[in-house]
Design a protein around this motif. Structure first.
Motif, PDB file in Angstrom:
ATOM      1  N   VAL A  41       0.847  -1.202   0.000  1.00 16.10           N
ATOM      2  CA  VAL A  41       0.000   0.000   0.000  1.00 16.10           C
ATOM      3  C   VAL A  41       0.881   1.250   0.000  1.00 16.10           C
ATOM      4  O   VAL A  41       0.618   2.201  -0.744  1.00 16.10           O
ATOM      5  CB  VAL A  41      -0.963   0.005   1.206  1.00 16.10           C
ATOM      6  N   SER A  42       1.921   1.242   0.805  1.00 21.71           N
ATOM      7  CA  SER A  42       2.834   2.376   0.826  1.00 21.71           C
ATOM      8  C   SER A  42       3.453   2.598  -0.551  1.00 21.71           C
ATOM      9  O   SER A  42       3.541   3.735  -1.025  1.00 21.71           O
ATOM     10  CB  SER A  42       3.923   2.155   1.873  1.00 21.71           C
ATOM     11  N   SER A  43       3.838   1.524  -1.202  1.00 17.73           N
ATOM     12  CA  SER A  43       4.428   1.623  -2.535  1.00 17.73           C
ATOM     13  C   SER A  43       3.410   2.134  -3.553  1.00 17.73           C
ATOM     14  O   SER A  43       3.713   3.014  -4.365  1.00 17.73           O
ATOM     15  CB  SER A  43       4.959   0.261  -2.968  1.00 17.73           C
ATOM     16  N   ARG A  44       2.181   1.592  -3.513  1.00 18.53           N
ATOM     17  CA  ARG A  44       1.131   1.989  -4.455  1.00 18.53           C
ATOM     18  C   ARG A  44       0.764   3.463  -4.331  1.00 18.53           C
ATOM     19  O   ARG A  44       0.332   4.087  -5.296  1.00 18.53           O
ATOM     20  CB  ARG A  44      -0.154   1.176  -4.219  1.00 18.53           C
ATOM     21  N   THR A  45       0.892   3.999  -3.115  1.00 20.44           N
ATOM     22  CA  THR A  45       0.474   5.384  -2.872  1.00 20.44           C
ATOM     23  C   THR A  45       1.674   6.324  -2.710  1.00 20.44           C
ATOM     24  O   THR A  45       1.521   7.427  -2.194  1.00 20.44           O
ATOM     25  CB  THR A  45      -0.421   5.465  -1.616  1.00 20.44           C
ATOM     26  N   ALA A  46       2.832   5.882  -3.132  1.00 14.90           N
ATOM     27  CA  ALA A  46       4.066   6.690  -3.033  1.00 14.90           C
ATOM     28  C   ALA A  46       4.315   7.184  -1.609  1.00 14.90           C
ATOM     29  O   ALA A  46       4.716   8.324  -1.393  1.00 14.90           O
ATOM     30  CB  ALA A  46       4.021   7.846  -4.026  1.00 14.90           C
ATOM     31  N   GLY A  47       4.028   6.315  -0.630  1.00 17.20           N
ATOM     32  CA  GLY A  47       4.287   6.629   0.771  1.00 17.20           C
ATOM     33  C   GLY A  47       3.257   7.507   1.448  1.00 17.20           C
ATOM     34  O   GLY A  47       3.409   7.854   2.620  1.00 17.20           O
ATOM     35  N   ARG A  48       2.185   7.865   0.748  1.00 14.84           N
ATOM     36  CA  ARG A  48       1.164   8.743   1.340  1.00 14.84           C
ATOM     37  C   ARG A  48       0.219   7.996   2.270  1.00 14.84           C
ATOM     38  O   ARG A  48      -0.456   8.606   3.088  1.00 14.84           O
ATOM     39  CB  ARG A  48       0.359   9.435   0.241  1.00 14.84           C
ATOM     40  N   GLN A  49       0.129   6.674   2.119  1.00 12.31           N
ATOM     41  CA  GLN A  49      -0.770   5.873   2.952  1.00 12.31           C
ATOM     42  C   GLN A  49      -0.003   4.679   3.490  1.00 12.31           C
ATOM     43  O   GLN A  49       0.551   3.888   2.728  1.00 12.31           O
ATOM     44  CB  GLN A  49      -1.974   5.397   2.144  1.00 12.31           C
TER      45      GLN A  49
END
Length: 88
Positions: free
Chosen positions: A49-57
Motif C-alpha cells: 500500500v505504501s508503494s502503491r500510494t508513493a508513501g502517502r498511505q
C-alpha cells in the motif's frame, strides 16, 4: 485480536482507481497466499500500500495474539474438513 486500519490515525486512505481501495486490493492479494503468518501478511500489505500510494498511505495494525495465526494454511477445503471432521 487483530485490528487493521487502511491508514494511520489522522491520515487519509486513498480509494485508488480500481474496484477496491489500495488497502483492500493488497489485503485480498495477500489473503490468497498460503502459509503467511498474520504479522507477515499485514507487513506485506503495508509495504505494498505504501508503494502503491508513493508513501502517502501506510496501514496500521494492532494485534494481541499469543501465538502464530494463519488465514490460509494452503489446505484445500477437503483437507481442512478431514482435519476437523471428528473434533468436538
Amino acid at each position: 485480536m487483530v485490528l487493521a486500519y487502511a491508514t494511520g490515525a489522522n491520515d487519509v486512505a486513498y480509494d485508488g482507481a480500481g474496484r477496491n481501495s489500495s488497502f483492500t486490493t493488497s489485503l485480498l492479494k495477500f489473503l490468497e497466499k498460503p502459509a503467511l503468518e498474520i504479522g507477515e501478511l499485514f507487513r506485506g500489505v503495508a509495504a505494498e500500500v505504501s508503494s502503491r500510494t508513493a508513501g502517502r498511505q501506510v496501514p496500521e495494525v494492532s494485534r494481541s495474539l499469543p501465538g502464530e495465526f494463519y488465514f490460509n494454511k494452503g489446505e484445500s477445503d477437503a483437507q481442512a474438513w478431514a482435519r476437523v471432521r471428528n473434533s468436538t
